[in-house]
Design a protein around this motif. Structure first.
Motif, mmCIF file in Angstrom:
data_model
loop_
_atom_site.group_PDB
_atom_site.id
_atom_site.type_symbol
_atom_site.label_atom_id
_atom_site.label_comp_id
_atom_site.label_asym_id
_atom_site.label_seq_id
_atom_site.Cartn_x
_atom_site.Cartn_y
_atom_site.Cartn_z
ATOM 1 N N ARG A 161 -2.366 12.755 5.238
ATOM 2 C CA ARG A 161 -1.187 13.278 4.523
ATOM 3 C C ARG A 161 0.017 12.339 4.574
ATOM 4 O O ARG A 161 0.826 12.336 3.660
ATOM 5 C CB ARG A 161 -0.803 14.676 5.046
ATOM 6 N N ASN A 162 0.133 11.547 5.633
ATOM 7 C CA ASN A 162 1.281 10.633 5.730
ATOM 8 C C ASN A 162 0.904 9.187 5.407
ATOM 9 O O ASN A 162 1.719 8.279 5.598
ATOM 10 C CB ASN A 162 1.875 10.691 7.144
ATOM 11 N N ALA A 163 -0.318 8.989 4.933
ATOM 12 C CA ALA A 163 -0.779 7.610 4.686
ATOM 13 C C ALA A 163 -0.206 7.084 3.371
ATOM 14 O O ALA A 163 0.020 7.846 2.423
ATOM 15 C CB ALA A 163 -2.302 7.583 4.635
ATOM 16 N N SER A 164 0.002 5.792 3.318
ATOM 17 C CA SER A 164 0.503 5.153 2.083
ATOM 18 C C SER A 164 -0.641 5.103 1.064
ATOM 19 O O SER A 164 -1.825 5.170 1.443
ATOM 20 C CB SER A 164 0.973 3.745 2.395
ATOM 21 N N PRO A 165 -0.326 4.948 -0.219
ATOM 22 C CA PRO A 165 -1.385 4.859 -1.240
ATOM 23 C C PRO A 165 -2.387 3.745 -0.935
ATOM 24 O O PRO A 165 -3.593 3.921 -1.151
ATOM 25 C CB PRO A 165 -0.606 4.575 -2.533
ATOM 26 N N SER A 166 -1.898 2.623 -0.379
ATOM 27 C CA SER A 166 -2.859 1.535 -0.123
ATOM 28 C C SER A 166 -3.790 1.898 1.039
ATOM 29 O O SER A 166 -4.973 1.554 1.033
ATOM 30 C CB SER A 166 -2.124 0.216 0.154
ATOM 31 N N THR A 167 -3.264 2.640 2.013
ATOM 32 C CA THR A 167 -4.136 3.094 3.120
ATOM 33 C C THR A 167 -5.186 4.070 2.589
ATOM 34 O O THR A 167 -6.359 4.014 2.977
ATOM 35 C CB THR A 167 -3.291 3.769 4.222
ATOM 36 N N VAL A 168 -4.763 4.959 1.700
ATOM 37 C CA VAL A 168 -5.714 5.917 1.121
ATOM 38 C C VAL A 168 -6.793 5.161 0.337
ATOM 39 O O VAL A 168 -7.986 5.481 0.444
ATOM 40 C CB VAL A 168 -4.982 6.943 0.206
ATOM 41 N N ASP A 169 -6.385 4.146 -0.406
ATOM 42 C CA ASP A 169 -7.366 3.349 -1.159
ATOM 43 C C ASP A 169 -8.364 2.683 -0.211
ATOM 44 O O ASP A 169 -9.577 2.680 -0.467
ATOM 45 C CB ASP A 169 -6.659 2.263 -1.989
ATOM 46 N N ARG A 170 -7.838 2.146 0.874
ATOM 47 C CA ARG A 170 -8.739 1.478 1.836
ATOM 48 C C ARG A 170 -9.692 2.500 2.472
ATOM 49 O O ARG A 170 -10.867 2.220 2.688
ATOM 50 C CB ARG A 170 -7.923 0.770 2.927
ATOM 51 N N ALA A 171 -9.157 3.697 2.753
ATOM 52 C CA ALA A 171 -9.996 4.748 3.351
ATOM 53 C C ALA A 171 -11.108 5.140 2.370
ATOM 54 O O ALA A 171 -12.267 5.317 2.773
ATOM 55 C CB ALA A 171 -9.142 5.958 3.711
#
Ligand SMILES: C[S@@+](CC[C@H](N)C(=O)[O-])C[C@H]1O[C@@H](n2cnc3c(N)ncnc32)[C@H](O)[C@@H]1O
Length: 269
Positions: free
Chosen positions: A229-239
């Motif tokens: 929920r607090n992750a940046s869009p780039s972190t979500v993409d990497r996940a």
């Protein structure tokens, strides 16, 4: 609207989580349908039985039970999910759905022969009180049959990319709490049930038609959304990329299949 004590869960199942389950009914049914026949066999339904489905969600098990029994009531904390279930049950006269908290729902006493649940009894703040309430809805000698999560099965390998499970793990509450047979026995015995038995079962779960499809679905699943929920869009993409890579070994032709594990529990009121 009947009384609710599991307010935190009610928020989740009437908020993002419940809407996601309602919107992706077919997807969640594909994940869990491999367990349907095991649960229905354990419920030992007969044509004269009155059946209660606890945490019925989008209603698939209740619908299947209604083909085998006299009447089925599905109760669920969620608003959106039973609404979905009602729409699918048009023209099935012996099936009704009600919104409510099974922990405190004012069930008519001893009105049911069998209570079933597919992964709907893992979220009670006070499991002993909740199962005692369900027992009171069963006739003396009535049967309880439910599935609860055992562990994460193959999903554990996928969730390793998050550095651990996004599903909360706690001994007495949370979705994995009724996985320990000793806890199950203590809770159900404390709620007045007898003849408690719990066996480990497995089923193949279809999470998507290909890796990208399954990864997108898993990324939208409530616990994962919450974990990020607090992750940046780039972190979500990497996940998402990491989840897709972890799913690759499970892609098989036209589907991504993971082994799911559960406890199949039976008891007598
Ligand atoms: C994992 S889903 C399973 C839904 C459905 N049984 C299925 O197999 O697709 C859990 C369900 O339990 C419901 N639930 C959670 N706590 C509940 C409670 N205290 N009373 C009634 N339903 C509850 C949720 O709203 C949700 O629909």
């Amino acid at each position: 609207m009947p009384k609710i004590v599991n307010t935190h869960q009610a928020e989740a199942w009437n908020g993002y989580e419940g809407h996601h389950w309602a919107e992706y009914q077919d997807r969640y049914d594909a994940v869990n349908s491999g367990f349907n026949d095991m649960l229905l066999a354990a419920a030992a339904l007969a044509p004269h039985h009155r059946v209660l489905d606890v945490g019925c969600g989008n209603g698939r098990i209740a619908w299947l039970a209604a083909q085998r029994a006299a009447h089925v009531l599905g109760v669920d904390l969620s608003g959106p999910m039973p609404a979905r279930a009602r729409a699918a049950a048009t023209g099935v006269p012996n099936l009704t759905y009600q919104q409510g908290d099974a922990q405190v729902f004012p069930f008519p006493p001893h009105a049911f022969d069998v209570a079933v649940s597919q992964f709907g009894v893992m979220f009670f703040a006070d499991p002993v009180a909740a199962f005692a309430n369900i027992r009171g809805a069963l006739r003396p000698g009535g049967r309880l049959a439910f599935l609860s999560m055992h562990d994460l099965g193959d999903l554990a390998e996928v969730f390793a990319v998050f550095g651990g499970t996004p599903v909360p793990v706690s001994a007495d509450t949370g979705p994995l709490s009724p996985s320990d047979p000793a806890v199950i026995d203590r809770v159900l015995t404390g709620a007045g049930f007898t003849d408690v038995a719990a066996e480990a079962v497995e089923a193949e779960q279809v999470w998507g038609r290909d890796v990208a499809d399954a990864a997108a679905f898993i990324m939208g699943w409530g616990p994962v959304r919450f974990a990020l929920r607090n992750a940046s869009p780039s972190t979500v993409d990497r996940a998402r990329d990491a989840v897709a890579a972890a799913l690759a070994p499970f892609a098989d032709g036209d589907a991504v299949r993971l082994r799911g594990t559960a406890r199949l529990v039976t008891a007598r009121a």
